[in-house]
Scaffold this active site. Structure first.
Site, PDB file in Angstrom:
ATOM      1  N   CYS A   1       3.217  -4.656   6.710  1.00 46.37           N
ATOM      2  CA  CYS A   1       2.986  -4.474   5.273  1.00 46.37           C
ATOM      3  C   CYS A   1       4.222  -3.892   4.593  1.00 46.37           C
ATOM      4  CB  CYS A   1       1.792  -3.548   5.052  1.00 46.37           C
ATOM      5  SG  CYS A   1       0.227  -4.209   5.646  1.00 46.37           S
TER       6      CYS A   1
ATOM      7  N   HIS B   1       0.842  -1.198   0.000  1.00 48.74           N
ATOM      8  CA  HIS B   1       0.000   0.000   0.000  1.00 48.74           C
ATOM      9  C   HIS B   1       0.873   1.243   0.000  1.00 48.74           C
ATOM     10  CE1 HIS B   1       0.725   0.789   4.327  1.00 48.74           C
ATOM     11  NE2 HIS B   1       0.584  -0.522   4.514  1.00 48.74           N
TER      12      HIS B   1
END
Length: 717
Positions: A138, A124
């Site tokens: 992440c 992301h």
């Protein structure tokens, strides 16, 4: 068979993956892939354009703590080979995620085998810039960068997450391992297509049971039943890719599976590890249904499988010979069907050119991946358990034959396949679709007798009204899974009219409908039909979406109608062409109220802490953040709610999206409990219809922000 794979991994995998330095080999590389060097905080996107080329390099940020992810909320980024699943483009906190995220398939089967937990590992962005080691696990890149590379992060894109990866030394020459694994995957496919028990020699049973949370013995028993029930299996791997992970390898391929009961296409992934005997065996599998155009190419006779790989070890001698793909479904006196088969080294070009015909394919589901539902696969339907449409078919055919024989000077219409008393006729040859080359056409039986002068059909108001009534009756019988649908077909003339597309014979068509009707429920979305006249026949074209427990398909269904002496319309040919028609929106309109009402009831039961009511909204095989099965979910909630109880569950921004596996519901969620813990994030539910109610098949949660919560207080992380 070696059983020693699982045990050596219990402890060594920690050291193995903590400092994993990834290596890319020049054998079996995909056309594009992502690689992340965690130590240098670098994101790389490669393209394979002979040779591998580094297209983009960006600074990135990964987990706050170094090392390979082992457990939920350990703030580490996993290391290994993963694949993009889907894109999230709404409902995300801009500061934390930049509004766009691409989900990865962590934990993969080897992660589960090693006992790793956690979920929600994404690629992301960050709304206000990135800093090193700033995520909860992440991989994040800049807003400008994700806009540039994002469109190329399509579902199935390989992602290599490593402690180190030296892009200047990639790729390296293959030592033979990558080529051996590509060959093993092809041999595994051949064994599967041969319906051979040698297929099971490719697995490590103990490791597979742990990685797939399904007993290997039950998996094998189910497959052996299918092998006995199916008349044939054909498998095509379009391109076998391979990558090395920390202590395992992954092979994957675009794959078409077609058998006597169904067909499906998608991406197949196999996870391999060496056993104590140093032989590679499968420890886990993944299957992602996807429209790849392989079915269409197969129907046109244009699908070309990858050429046989060179044998590089004596292990190949254990694999069975490639299967015959020309198994006839017709009686021996009929002409043999010409099947599509990958050219073997012994075939000349002329022989290979004859392999141009293909079976007409029907609805899809996954024939091999572990099934956790109790519903038996279509191939195991007991045809004697309910009235057979084929009995009606034979009666209709016999009546037609007697009626024709009673007319002087005319030859009686011959049934497609005469059968002995009390027996079903053998299934007829599966014919190639209209696009098949004329040189490879299969001969058809003699044409039935026709009137001396065939009247041309005219689309008068009276004819159109009759056609509308006939199409409405077909749709109603199909949606109701009714055997009455057989009365709408003309057994004597079906698939024998000049100018109509060649497909299944009448007997095979009726049998295929029976197989489709064996599911516990079926829903048909149909738009207003369109009509045209083709000589003595009328044709109806109808945009349709069929939704069933094993998936959904949409396209244009065309039916060719002949008008009999009584003025009734009967079907003499049919065709279904898959096409994206936007019918999923119509489907959502029909089911959105029920699905939304179910989510609200689930929310209220959760907020009130009513465990019995709460668990009723989950499927028996549901997955909730690493917990598998409704029983495990209930046990975890009971233990948690004994200590802290939920006090607030608030959801907003509900969005429903049609999914091949059901309905995906995305929403913003705020949660609070009696300990004072509060968090907010994005909840995603995969809803599956069981014929009566919508139930949760999968539940995923992405936390926005990182609030300090007491350990064990939150039940949604």
């Amino acid at each position: 068979m070696a059983f020693g794979i699982g045990c050596p991994l219990a402890a060594p995998h920690l050291a193995l993956a903590e400092e994993w330095q990834a290596t890319l080999y020049n054998e079996g590389l995909p056309t594009h892939l992502v690689a992340v060097d965690k130590k240098r905080q670098t994101f790389m996107f490669f393209e394979k354009k002979s040779p591998l080329r580094l297209k983009y390099t960006y600074p990135c940020t990964t987990g706050q703590l170094p090392g390979d992810k082992q457990s939920l909320n350990d703030l580490r980024t996993p290391e290994g080979v993963y694949f993009v699943e889907y894109k999230i483009a709404s409902g995300l906190d801009f500061k934390e995620y930049g509004g766009i995220a691409y989900t990865l398939n962590y934990p993969n089967p080897v992660d589960r085998l090693r006992g790793k937990t956690g979920h929600g590992i994404w690629i992301h962005s960050k709304g206000f810039g990135i800093e090193p080691l700033a995520t909860r696990g992440c991989v994040a890149i800049g807003l400008k960068e994700i806009d540039e590379v994002g469109p190329q992060l399509t579902p199935g894109t390989a992602v290599v997450l490593a402690d180190k990866l030296d892009e200047t030394a990639q790729p390296r020459p293959d030592s033979g391992t990558a080529q051996e694994l590509r060959r093993l995957m092809q041999n595994w496919s051949n064994a599967w297509a041969s319906r051979s028990v040698k297929m099971f020699d490719f697995y490590n049973p103990d490791a597979y049971s742990k990685a797939m949370t399904e007993n290997f013995g039950a998996f094998r028993q189910n497959k052996e039943r299918l092998f006995k029930a199916l008349q044939f299996i054909k498998i095509f791997n379009r391109k076998i890719n391979v990558l090395e992970g920390p202590g395992y390898w992954v092979t994957w391929s675009e794959q078409l599976y077609t058998a006597s009961n169904l067909s499906t296409e998608g991406v197949r992934r196999l996870y391999w590890q060496r056993g104590a005997d140093q032989k590679f065996r499968i420890v886990g599998m993944e299957w992602t249904p996807r429209d790849l155009g392989m079915r269409a190419d197969f129907q046109k006779g244009q699908l070309v499988a990858e050429a046989p790989l060179q044998q590089v070890s004596d292990a190949s001698s254990e694999a069975p010979q490639p299967p015959r793909l020309d198994m006839p479904e017709a009686a021996p006196e009929k002409s043999e069907p010409v099947a599509l088969v990958a050219p073997q080294p012994s075939q000349d070009k002329a022989a290979a050119a004859k392999a141009g015909q293909a079976d007409k394919l029907m609805a899809a589901n996954d024939p091999l991946i572990a099934r956790r539902a109790a519903t038996p696969p279509p191939a195991e339907v007991n045809w004697g358990a309910r009235p057979s449409m084929e009995e009606t078919a034979r009666n209709d055919a016999e009546a037609t034959q007697k009626g024709a024989a009673a007319k002087p000077g005319e030859q009686a219409a011959k049934p497609a396949e005469p059968a002995a008393a009390g027996q079903l006729p053998p299934p007829a040859t599966v014919q190639a679709p209209v696009a098949a080359p004329a040189a490879a056409a299969v001969q058809t039986p003699a044409q039935p007798a026709k009137p001396a002068v065939a009247a041309q059909m005219a689309l008068t108001p009276e004819v159109q009204a009759g056609l509308e009534k006939a199409v409405k009756a077909w749709n109603a019988d199909f949606a109701a899974r009714s055997t009455d649908i057989a009365s709408l077909y003309d057994p004597a003339r079906y698939n024998r009219e000049a100018g109509t597309p060649r497909g299944y014979s009448y007997n095979s068509t009726i049998r295929e409908l029976e197989r489709r009707f064996a599911v516990p429920w079926l829903r048909l979305i149909s738009r207003k039909p369109r009509f045209e006249v083709q000589g003595t026949l009328a044709v109806s074209h109808c945009d349709q979406l069929v939704v069933a427990p094993n998936g959904m398909e949409q396209g244009v269904r065309s039916l060719w109608w002949n008008r009999d002496d009584k003025g009734d319309f009967r079907i003499v040919a049919s065709q279904f062409k898959s096409e994206e028609l936007g019918l999923a929106a119509d489907y959502l309109d029909q089911i959105s109220d029920d699905a939304s009402a179910m989510i609200e009831k689930w929310r209220k039961a959760w907020e009130a802490g009513r465990i019995d009511e709460y668990i009723e909204y989950y499927a028996d095989d549901a997955i909730q953040q690493g917990r598998w099965g409704a029983k495990n979910i209930q046990k975890q909630k009971e233990l948690l709610w004994q200590r802290v109880k939920p006090t607030l569950v608030q959801i907003t921004g509900l969005r429903l999206v049609a999914d091949r596996q059901g309905i995906r519901a995305d929403m913003n969620q705020v949660y609070a409990d009696s300990s004072g813990h509060t968090d907010r994030g994005t909840k995603t539910l995969l809803l599956r219809y069981d014929g009566k109610n919508w139930r949760i098949a999968r539940e995923d949660w992405a936390l926005l922000g990182a609030p300090a919560a007491p350990i064990g207080a939150a039940d949604q992380q």
